[in-house]
Motif scaffolding. Structure first.
Motif, PDB file in Angstrom:
ATOM      1  N   SER B  47      11.646 -10.713  -4.627  1.00  0.00           N
ATOM      2  CA  SER B  47      12.340  -9.607  -3.951  1.00  0.00           C
ATOM      3  C   SER B  47      13.427  -9.026  -4.834  1.00  0.00           C
ATOM      4  O   SER B  47      13.630  -7.804  -4.883  1.00  0.00           O
ATOM      5  N   ASP B 168       7.325  -4.777  -0.669  1.00  0.00           N
ATOM      6  CA  ASP B 168       7.748  -6.179  -0.647  1.00  0.00           C
ATOM      7  C   ASP B 168       7.147  -6.847   0.581  1.00  0.00           C
ATOM      8  O   ASP B 168       7.616  -6.647   1.689  1.00  0.00           O
ATOM      9  N   GLU B 169       6.094  -7.622   0.382  1.00  0.00           N
ATOM     10  CA  GLU B 169       5.351  -8.279   1.460  1.00  0.00           C
ATOM     11  C   GLU B 169       5.058  -7.321   2.620  1.00  0.00           C
ATOM     12  O   GLU B 169       5.497  -7.544   3.736  1.00  0.00           O
TER      13      GLU B 169
HETATM   14 MG    MG Z   1      11.382 -12.009  -0.830  1.00  0.00          MG
END
Ligand code: MG
Ligand code: ATP
Lengths: 408, 226
Positions: B47, B168-169
């Motif tokens: 991240s 991010d995910e």
């Molecule tokens: Mg993360």
């Protein structure tokens, strides 16, 4: 420009999203502005009516009254205009059209009695000129005449208030009342003059000048004012000078001593009243501004809460490209809209309150909201919005995008 | 020069007297139209990497060239412009504005470009059509399912035609069927020429990527092309 409109739209949106909270927040401003407007409208209404009161007093009128300089007052001396002064002015000055002595009763001479009712009243000894110089109108009967004065008649003209306070019959002409222990016959009732500064102008009683002189007696010297109207407006200044000379000689004033009297035109009288009213307005306005300040702090407080609550939203906006000024503007607009909204409601309520106060106080002049007061109230609220919104808005704008996004 | 050039990037967090190296001397280059996935254990710095690539955060050390400009040297207002024009960010938790409708959310980035309302609307509807959500344009985020919210977020990221899509995910909060739909959308965007950089935990999703970078303790452990 588009972003400005959007900031405005989103400010309105977020104010509406917290309707009740926004309302409570602006309440401080509402109360502040409402009291400013109410106070200003009442005081200005008052000043308006006093101005028109003085318009009745002609511009060719001079008022002579005693004035004790502060230095003398501290020594316990009280300046007086005496009967001698009155007679000297009357005899030695040519351009006088009408001269009116005004003697105010004191001590026992203020007591007015009818049946078992006793009332302390403003007893004035004067002559027939008083009515025209002061634009006094009769609602019943007649005013004092030259012959009342000459024959030292025991007659009285009363103000409206005395009819109720003394429980006089509705039409009291011909009734007998006691003034300072002596019997007087009522010959007239004047029209109502209302109140000035909360003082009833109708609790008044006029008797002939010669009669009050005999009531007071020759031995005790009494206090009087003199009003005189001139035949010729151009002689105003020379007459003022000559009266001054007479009074200074009569009062044995050395050249270096200040006058112990004032000779004022209607204009000078009016302006001294106006300056009193102006200072009242300023003092009250100042007190009331404090409540506006408190209102502003309330707005700042809620804006800070709002910034904290919306930290994540601020982060989102920054992540998709909002610059500092976009965020700053949005929060600033929000606080200005809040406080202007409060100001607007405050103006309406204040005007209502002022009119209401003027309406329930009998004879009080109608409230009068000057345009400048509205402009000032509006400008002030906007300024408060900017002033107290800038800190929270800057706090929001300066957040780093990553910190704002991480905020839980 | 490639689209993204990272040289010796580090991100340090100081907590009391100890320093956490979230990124530790990472050098990497990414070309246009790559479909790249960052994988690795929790806490490995994925991240942190994305935030630096998206100009949401700045590195402690190192240089980041985006289209040839050194991003680390730019002032905040220029960074805002880059986030607006060059980057489309998609978050795990969607990050939609809660009081704005789907359409307004998608229009939001265009406000900062100074586009007129009509232009904003046309472009936003186009983007919503692309993610198959034009019929839900006037719904608020809380009236949409998780998958639909993420589609709105993707439309918002695409509406500015960014050179890089960062995610991010993106499927971390979604069920398997919705995940498949979203990944299909990503595949299609990639075919159309979009550069996509994403973070994921799941091997099936990583399988969509043409290049996978494995992170460990803030360093690049492996860099594989499929
Ligand atoms: Mg993360
Ligand atoms: N704001 C911060 N302050 C201190 N340390 C931080 C901060 N942000 C991240 N870290 C630390 O940096 C390291 C990397 O974090 P990062 O969020 O990049 O991991 P990640 O690979 O995304 O993990 P996950 O897969 O669980 O999301 C972690 O050890 C984390 O504790």
């Amino acid at each position: 420009m588009h972003s400005f409109i959007e900031s405005f739209r989103s400010a309105i949106l977020s104010i509406r999203a917290h309707g009740f909270r926004s309302f409570l927040t602006t309440l401080g401003i509402v109360i502040g502005v409402a009291s400013v407007i109410a106070v200003v409208s009442v005081v200005q209404g008052l000043s308006y009516s006093i101005n028109s009161e003085f318009e009745n007093l002609g511009s060719n009128t001079l008022t002579v009254r005693a004035h004790t300089p502060l230095k003398e007052a501290l020594k316990g001396k009280i300046a007086k205009i005496t009967l001698q002064d009155y007679q000297d002015i009357k005899e030695r000055i040519n351009d006088i059209d009408a001269i009116t002595p005004i003697v105010t009763g004191f001590g026992k001479i203020r007591e007015v009695k009818f049946g078992s009712q006793i009332e302390v009243s403003n007893v004035i000894g004067t002559n027939s000129n008083y009515r025209s110089v002061n634009s006094l109108y009769m609602s019943e009967g007649r005013f004092l005449t030259f012959s009342d004065e000459k024959k030292r008649r025991r007659v009285a003209v009363i103000g409206q208030s005395l009819i109720t306070t003394l429980s006089l019959p509705e039409s009291p002409i011909g009734e007998y009342i006691q003034v300072g222990g002596e019997w007087f016959k009522i010959i007239g009732v004047t029209e109502s003059k209302g109140e000035i500064f909360g003082i009833d102008q109708d609790n008044i009683l006029f008797i002939p000048f010669s009669t009050i002189q005999s009531l007071i007696g020759r031995q005790s010297s009494f206090q009087m004012d003199i009003q005189l109207s001139l035949t010729n407006l151009d002689s105003l200044t020379p007459v003022q000078k000559r009266i001054s000379n007479i009074l200074r000689t009569n009062h044995d004033l050395a050249p270096e001593q200040p006058d112990d009297f004032k000779i004022q035109t209607a204009e000078q009288l009016r302006s001294s009243f106006t300056s009193i009213i102006d200072s009242i307005t300023i003092v009250l306005g100042g007190i009331v501004s404090i409540s506006l300040l408190v209102g502003g702090i309330g707005i700042m407080n809620i804006m800070l809460v709002s910034v904290t609550e919306r930290t994540r939203e601020i982060g989102i906006c920054k992540a998709i490209g909002a610059k500092r000024h976009h965020i700053l503007l949005q929060f600033l607009i929000e606080s200005v809209v809040l406080s202007l909204f409060g100001g607007l409601i405050g103006i309406l309520i204040g005007f209502g309150l002022g009119s209401f106060a003027a309406a329930i106080i009998p004879n009080f002049p109608a409230a009068n909201v000057p345009l400048w007061a509205i402009a000032v109230a509006f400008g002030f609220s906007a300024a408060i919005g900017v002033l107290f919104g800038i800190i929270p808005a800057a706090k929001a704008a300066n957040l780093k995008p990553i910190d704002a996004l991480r905020y839980e | 020069m490639s689209l993204i050039e990272l040289s010796h990037i580090a991100k340090h967090y100081t907590m009391g007297d100890q320093t956490v190296k979230a990124l530790d001397d990472v050098s990497l280059s990414i070309a246009a139209n790559e479909f790249i996935g960052f994988i690795g254990a929790s806490g490995s710095g994925k991240s942190t990497m994305m935030n630096i690539l998206g100009c949401l955060d700045s590195p402690t050390l190192g240089e980041y060239y985006l289209n040839g400009t050194d991003v680390a040297q730019l002032p905040e207002s220029r960074l805002a412009e880059i986030r607006n024009k060059e980057i489309g960010f998609i978050f795990q938790s969607f990050n939609l504005l809660p009081r704005a409708s789907a359409l307004q959310n998608v229009m939001q980035p265009l406000i900062y470009r100074g586009f007129s309302l009509a232009t904003r609307k046309t472009l936003a509807i186009e983007a919503l059509e692309k993610v198959g959500l034009d019929t839900r344009a006037n719904h608020l985020p809380n009236e949409l399912s998780g998958g639909q919210r993420q589609r709105v977020a993707i439309a918002r990221a695409l509406v500015t035609r960014p050179s890089i899509l960062l995610a991010d995910e993106p499927t971390g909060n979604l069920d398997s069927q919705t995940t498949k739909d979203i990944m299909a959308l990503f595949d299609q965007l990639h075919k159309e020429g979009q550069t996509i950089i994403m973070v994921t935990h799941e091997p099936e999703i990583a399988a969509h990527c043409l290049r996978t970078v494995t992170m460990k303790d803030g360093k690049v452990l492996r860099d594989q092309h499929a």
